[in-house]
Design an enzyme around this catalytic site. Structure first.
Site, mmCIF file in Angstrom:
data_model
loop_
_atom_site.group_PDB
_atom_site.id
_atom_site.type_symbol
_atom_site.label_atom_id
_atom_site.label_comp_id
_atom_site.label_asym_id
_atom_site.label_seq_id
_atom_site.Cartn_x
_atom_site.Cartn_y
_atom_site.Cartn_z
ATOM 1 N N ASN A 146 54.010 69.009 62.449
ATOM 2 C CA ASN A 146 52.711 68.368 62.645
ATOM 3 C C ASN A 146 51.760 69.017 61.652
ATOM 4 O O ASN A 146 51.327 70.154 61.849
ATOM 5 C CB ASN A 146 52.232 68.583 64.087
ATOM 6 C CG ASN A 146 50.812 68.068 64.308
ATOM 7 O OD1 ASN A 146 50.246 67.415 63.437
ATOM 8 N ND2 ASN A 146 50.251 68.377 65.468
ATOM 9 N N LYS A 195 48.821 68.270 60.982
ATOM 10 C CA LYS A 195 47.409 68.216 61.406
ATOM 11 C C LYS A 195 46.548 67.768 60.218
ATOM 12 O O LYS A 195 47.025 67.016 59.376
ATOM 13 C CB LYS A 195 46.982 69.575 62.003
ATOM 14 C CG LYS A 195 47.954 70.018 63.114
ATOM 15 C CD LYS A 195 47.464 71.149 63.961
ATOM 16 C CE LYS A 195 48.521 71.479 65.020
ATOM 17 N NZ LYS A 195 48.109 72.538 65.931
ATOM 18 N N HIS A 249 48.204 64.788 71.819
ATOM 19 C CA HIS A 249 48.213 66.189 71.380
ATOM 20 C C HIS A 249 47.029 66.912 72.033
ATOM 21 O O HIS A 249 45.962 66.316 72.225
ATOM 22 C CB HIS A 249 48.108 66.275 69.861
ATOM 23 C CG HIS A 249 48.341 67.673 69.369
ATOM 24 N ND1 HIS A 249 47.358 68.625 69.386
ATOM 25 C CD2 HIS A 249 49.455 68.282 68.901
ATOM 26 C CE1 HIS A 249 47.861 69.769 68.942
ATOM 27 N NE2 HIS A 249 49.126 69.590 68.633
ATOM 28 N N GLU A 273 44.898 68.851 70.977
ATOM 29 C CA GLU A 273 43.636 68.791 70.206
ATOM 30 C C GLU A 273 42.936 67.444 70.410
ATOM 31 O O GLU A 273 41.708 67.367 70.447
ATOM 32 C CB GLU A 273 43.927 69.081 68.723
ATOM 33 C CG GLU A 273 44.255 70.553 68.509
ATOM 34 C CD GLU A 273 45.260 70.848 67.422
ATOM 35 O OE1 GLU A 273 45.481 70.003 66.538
ATOM 36 O OE2 GLU A 273 45.850 71.951 67.469
ATOM 37 N N GLU A 278 53.860 71.519 74.907
ATOM 38 C CA GLU A 278 53.105 72.450 74.079
ATOM 39 C C GLU A 278 52.065 73.157 74.946
ATOM 40 O O GLU A 278 50.975 72.607 75.187
ATOM 41 C CB GLU A 278 52.383 71.709 72.953
ATOM 42 C CG GLU A 278 53.305 70.973 72.010
ATOM 43 C CD GLU A 278 52.646 70.743 70.652
ATOM 44 O OE1 GLU A 278 53.143 71.303 69.681
ATOM 45 O OE2 GLU A 278 51.633 70.034 70.576
ATOM 46 N N GLY A 331 48.701 77.547 67.767
ATOM 47 C CA GLY A 331 47.887 78.164 66.708
ATOM 48 C C GLY A 331 47.420 79.566 67.035
ATOM 49 O O GLY A 331 46.552 80.107 66.358
ATOM 50 N N SER A 376 53.248 77.874 68.197
ATOM 51 C CA SER A 376 53.561 79.082 67.419
ATOM 52 C C SER A 376 55.058 79.276 67.192
ATOM 53 O O SER A 376 55.538 80.415 67.162
ATOM 54 C CB SER A 376 52.946 80.326 68.069
ATOM 55 O OG SER A 376 51.524 80.205 68.091
HETATM 56 P P1 13P Z 1 51.332 75.816 65.835
HETATM 57 O O1 13P Z 1 52.802 75.760 65.491
HETATM 58 O O2 13P Z 1 50.466 76.051 64.627
HETATM 59 O O3 13P Z 1 51.064 76.737 66.958
HETATM 60 O O4 13P Z 1 50.930 74.348 66.333
HETATM 61 C C1 13P Z 1 51.700 73.736 67.298
HETATM 62 C C2 13P Z 1 51.250 72.338 67.433
HETATM 63 O O5 13P Z 1 50.144 72.058 67.853
HETATM 64 C C3 13P Z 1 52.185 71.290 67.020
HETATM 65 O O6 13P Z 1 51.751 70.045 67.436
#
Ligand code: 13P
Length: 251
Positions: free
Chosen positions: A10, A12, A96, A98, A168, A174, A213
């Site tokens: 992803n 982002k 997601h 976010e 997740e 993150g 992560s």
């Molecule tokens: P990270 O791998 O940066 O923690 O992000 C995970 C994520 O949100 C994947 O959709």
């Protein structure tokens, strides 16, 4: 039955044309030609066509990160499922964390988006997970089941097997704080058990990815868990070396 492993990136809101060109060529250069697992990159919508072209001679699937729940009309700035299908986008992330936390997407909206993706033969990757406060309050499974049930109520249990689930935990996204393999496996197993209460076959077939992560160091142990069928990778998916190392950790 054995479920296929899916390693999904992803990206982002990162990159530009040059970065994406270099990342894709680096990924392709590191991929073995006899690669067994499914690989997906979820990219900013503006670059779907470009990444599709760059992935044309590979079996890397290309996905988006969001879609509108509406099919067309006066929805300025939105992108519909049929538009994603039109540019041969194969997958789309829905819900997601976010999107849920920063853009107010409720589980009801997420369920509508999930259905909109299916209506257009784009595979939805349903992202679910609890916050740190919810985990500490002991409500992880209530939250996760509620997020799942919104989709099951709208689209039926069979629709779950047509998509992919990504667990997740919000506190692991993150942050560099990964769920331990045991913590992740526990939730994955409970998600599968929950699905099995509706339909055993759907529970067996559905791919459940872990995200939060994931990196080359922790991937092998996470991916070795019985109910973890792949990963959804943020930060490490922007570095070809790390992304491919995670793919290889899948065995
Ligand atoms: P990270 O791998 O940066 O923690 O992000 C995970 C994520 O949100 C994947 O959709």
């Amino acid at each position: 039955m054995t479920r296929q492993t899916l390693i999904a990136g992803n990206w982002k809101m990162n990159g530009d044309s040059q970065f994406i060109g270099e990342l894709m060529s680096d990924i392709k250069g590191r991929l073995d030609s006899d690669w067994q697992h499914q690989i997906l990159v979820s990219v900013p919508s503006l670059y779907l066509t470009k990444v599709k072209e760059l992935a044309a001679d590979t079996n890397i699937a290309v996905g988006a990160q969001n879609l509108s729940q509406q099919s067309n009309g006066a929805f300025t700035g939105e992108i519909s499922g049929s538009m994603l299908a039109d540019v041969n986008c194969q997958y789309v992330l829905v819900g997601h964390s976010e999107r849920r936390s920063l853009y107010g997407e409720s589980s009801t909206i997420v369920a509508e988006k999930y259905q909109a993706a299916l209506d257009n033969d784009v595979v939805p990757v349903l992202c679910i997970g609890e916050t740190l406060e919810e985990r500490e309050a002991g409500t992880t499974m209530t939250i996760v089941k509620g997020q799942l049930d919104a989709v099951i109520e709208k689209s039926g249990i069979e629709s779950i097997a047509q998509g992919v689930i990504a667990y997740e935990p919000v506190w692991a996204i993150g942050t560099g704080k990964t769920a331990t393999p045991e913590q992740a496996q526990e939730v994955h197993a409970e998600i599968r058990a929950h699905l099995a209460q509706f339909d055993v076959d759907v529970a067996e077939q559905t791919q459940i990815l872990y995200g939060g992560s994931m990196n080359p160091t922790n991937a092998e142990q996470l991916l070795a868990q019985a109910d973890i069928d792949g990963g959804l990778i943020g930060g490490a998916s922007l570095k070809a070396e790390q992304f491919i190392a995670i793919c290889k950790a899948a065995g």
